[in-house]
Design an enzyme around this catalytic site. Sequence first.
Site, PDB file in Angstrom:
ATOM      1  N   GLU A  97      69.942  17.092  59.925  1.00 32.07           N
ATOM      2  CA  GLU A  97      69.089  16.487  60.956  1.00 32.07           C
ATOM      3  C   GLU A  97      69.935  16.208  62.212  1.00 32.07           C
ATOM      4  O   GLU A  97      71.098  15.807  62.103  1.00 32.07           O
ATOM      5  CB  GLU A  97      68.570  15.162  60.361  1.00 32.07           C
ATOM      6  N   LYS A 139      59.385  15.305  62.904  1.00 31.84           N
ATOM      7  CA  LYS A 139      59.448  14.314  61.812  1.00 31.84           C
ATOM      8  C   LYS A 139      58.303  13.307  61.924  1.00 31.84           C
ATOM      9  O   LYS A 139      58.150  12.647  62.963  1.00 31.84           O
ATOM     10  CB  LYS A 139      60.792  13.605  61.887  1.00 31.84           C
ATOM     11  N   CYS A 156      64.711  14.383  56.428  1.00 31.16           N
ATOM     12  CA  CYS A 156      65.313  13.166  55.905  1.00 31.16           C
ATOM     13  C   CYS A 156      64.293  12.216  55.254  1.00 31.16           C
ATOM     14  O   CYS A 156      63.769  12.535  54.206  1.00 31.16           O
ATOM     15  CB  CYS A 156      66.145  12.492  56.999  1.00 31.16           C
TER      16      CYS A 156
END
Length: 267
Positions: A38, A109, A142
């Site tokens: 990330e 995300k 993540c």
Amino acid sequence: MRVGYVQFAPEFGEKERNLRRIEELLAGEGADLWVLPELCTTGYQFRNRGELAELAEPVPQGPTVRRLLALARQGGCHLVVGIAEAAGGRFYNSALLLGPQGVLAHYRKIHLFYEEKNLFAPGDRPLAVAEVGPARVGLLICYDHLFPEVARTLALLGADLLAHPANLVIPGLGQLTMRVRALENRVFTVTANRIGTEARTGEALRFTGLSQVVAPDGQVLAQAPQDREEVRAVEIDPLRARDKRLTRLNDVLADRRPEFYRILGGQ
Ligand code: ACM
């Protein structure tokens, strides 16, 4: 098909240095798909949105994406890479699937972690699955690992492999949940976590390494050390993920009972 992770320690704000490190790490390495961490070209711990504005770039025309596309073209490989994206006056913590043909998937995300909430806008694009050779690859970033709905949705969209760029900081957590995400959906997962520490805000974040490739039965096929760089790929048969049978009489997707999960639809 060979798939793997690139685990390293990006330096905050040093995009050129980080891109060069990625190029060095991948030189001479062979795989069809590499997953990188990330925010791996900018670093993670932005002090404020001003710093983010200086480092974030538009997709696909920004120089970082163009440089990574050139790397995918030269290496004849695919990359899943986490970057800071600028779009319409907002910033997104994004992951791109890049191949010799261009940008194949673009995900922002949706579950922002900790101080990311003060910096980034939450993702506003659908969960993404795209083809890499024989495999269908789904993207998550993540902290998305802690929401089983994400991996399940990607599996229902047909993903054989979940590519998971990460900057994990809670010891052991994401590595554990991604093993569970793999076995409960019978998919492969590749988590690329970073290493090193960032302490730019008075709070030190120590990234936990242990990048991993997991098979559809939850077996860990490869795992990196906690605190050292590692580039590693393994051979997989992605079509193994199309078999969702657990026993002769059980198929983990066909056995679902969505009428009992209806509360998940709207809340
Ligand atoms: C995280 O989402 N970077 C833990």
